[in-house]
Write an enzyme that holds these catalytic residues in place. Structure first.
Site, PDB file in Angstrom:
ATOM      1  N   CYS A 133       0.838  -1.209   0.000  1.00 35.86           N
ATOM      2  CA  CYS A 133       0.000   0.000   0.000  1.00 35.86           C
ATOM      3  C   CYS A 133       0.865   1.248   0.000  1.00 35.86           C
ATOM      4  O   CYS A 133       1.457   1.606   1.019  1.00 35.86           O
ATOM      5  CB  CYS A 133      -0.920   0.003   1.219  1.00 35.86           C
ATOM      6  SG  CYS A 133      -1.963   1.467   1.339  1.00 35.86           S
ATOM      7  N   CYS A 136      -0.398   4.029   2.306  1.00 37.51           N
ATOM      8  CA  CYS A 136      -0.108   3.773   3.719  1.00 37.51           C
ATOM      9  C   CYS A 136       1.357   4.042   4.060  1.00 37.51           C
ATOM     10  O   CYS A 136       1.658   4.641   5.092  1.00 37.51           O
ATOM     11  CB  CYS A 136      -0.434   2.323   4.069  1.00 37.51           C
ATOM     12  SG  CYS A 136      -2.084   1.772   3.630  1.00 37.51           S
ATOM     13  N   ASP A 137       2.265   3.588   3.203  1.00 40.78           N
ATOM     14  CA  ASP A 137       3.683   3.545   3.558  1.00 40.78           C
ATOM     15  C   ASP A 137       4.597   4.405   2.696  1.00 40.78           C
ATOM     16  O   ASP A 137       5.802   4.484   2.962  1.00 40.78           O
ATOM     17  CB  ASP A 137       4.187   2.091   3.486  1.00 40.78           C
ATOM     18  CG  ASP A 137       3.435   1.171   4.429  1.00 40.78           C
ATOM     19  OD1 ASP A 137       3.019   1.646   5.494  1.00 40.78           O
ATOM     20  OD2 ASP A 137       3.272  -0.013   4.096  1.00 40.78           O
TER      21      ASP A 137
END
Length: 303
Positions: A133, A136-137
């Site tokens: 993701c 997300c990261d």
């Protein structure tokens, strides 16, 4: 005699815990099946910096806080996996390996799992350079070299997202052309940070404690890339095993609901990554859980 719960929630991620908190606070007898892992997919996140109110944490810590709050609110939590369900009657039946449970209504918060490359050491490197993701990261790889594996629109989106942070982005895909629109292709080729690698298949991960690179085959030859991060974008699969034949889903298997998280089966709701939706983040899953709990409470009141 079996206890008849007001609400049974399947799934121990942010959607499930949020639903349990709200259902219990509504005064409903609430049972949460959290499965084998506290937090679901969230537990794999090494660093979370985009959850409102918490500047920085990790997935396991955030999951524990949610679990504690659900239990403190009055929800009963069991570490069991639901294997079979019967959802079409007024009383819903849920079966685990060693017991059966009954509930008046059910919230499905079983999530979705990213498809894996299936190569050696992939699981070990999750959170140590391997991610599924970019939203997300991605910010964790600011100024670093990363690669994206995948040949569809999701992979293109991941690469463009990562280009905002990384110093260089390599996009590796097996086919000669990506399955994307002309506009998306132009966005990729016009971005100076992104390099396309058609006909490439990742065969080996390099690094001991953390990822330091990847080896791939391209046109019969082996190549290596020095990398800090590798983002896998080859698709996701909703976890609908116990309910697959009983509920309507889209062409990818995600459960169909309305905006109130209601399925077409009375008394059955779906929340989080398992349902058809555009954005899949921890915060949106938690919001789904609350919405599903409100809808469930209204359903029971109407009964």
């Amino acid at each position: 005699m079996k206890m008849l719960y007001d609400a049974a929630i399947i799934g121990g991620g942010p959607a499930g815990y949020s639903a349990a908190i709200y259902c219990a606070r509504f005064g409903l007898t609430t049972l949460l099946f959290q499965g084998d892992t506290v937090g679901g997919q969230m537990s794999q996140a090494v660093k979370i910096e985009n959850y409102p109110g918490i500047a920085c944490t990790d997935g396991v810590s955030l999951a524990r806080l949610m679990q504690e709050q659900a239990r403190a609110s009055g929800a009963e939590i069991v570490s069991r996996r639901v294997l079979f369900t019967h959802l079409t009657e007024n009383v819903k039946l849920l079966t685990t390996k060693d017991a059966e449970y009954e509930a008046r209504a059910v919230i499905l918060a079983t999530g979705a799992s990213a498809k894996r490359l299936g190569i050696e050491r992939e699981e070990r490197m999750i959170g140590r350079g391997i991610s599924y993701c970019a939203a997300c990261d991605g910010a964790l790889f600011r100024g670093r070299a990363v690669a994206v594996v995948g040949g569809g629109r999701s992979a293109a989106s991941e690469a463009l997202c990562l280009a905002q942070y990384a110093s260089e982005v390599h996009l590796l895909f097996r086919r000669t052309e990506m399955r994307i629109t002309a506009r998306e292709r132009s966005a990729l080729t016009e971005n100076g940070k992104i390099t396309l690698h058609p006909g490439a298949a990742v065969t080996r991960l390099i690094g001991e404690e953390r990822l330091s690179g990847a080896e791939y085959q391209q046109h019969g030859k082996a190549h290596q890339l020095a990398l800090d991060g590798l983002f896998v974008a080859i698709g996701r699969a909703p976890e609908t095993g116990p309910v697959k034949e009983q509920l309507a889903s889209d062409d990818k298997g995600y459960l169909l609901t309305d905006e109130r998280c209601m399925t077409a089966v009375p008394g059955v709701f779906a929340a989080g990554d398992v349902r058809h939706k555009n954005v899949r983040q921890i915060v949106t899953a938690a919001g789904d859980g609350a919405a599903a709990a409100f809808s469930l409470a209204e359903y029971l009141q109407a009964q």
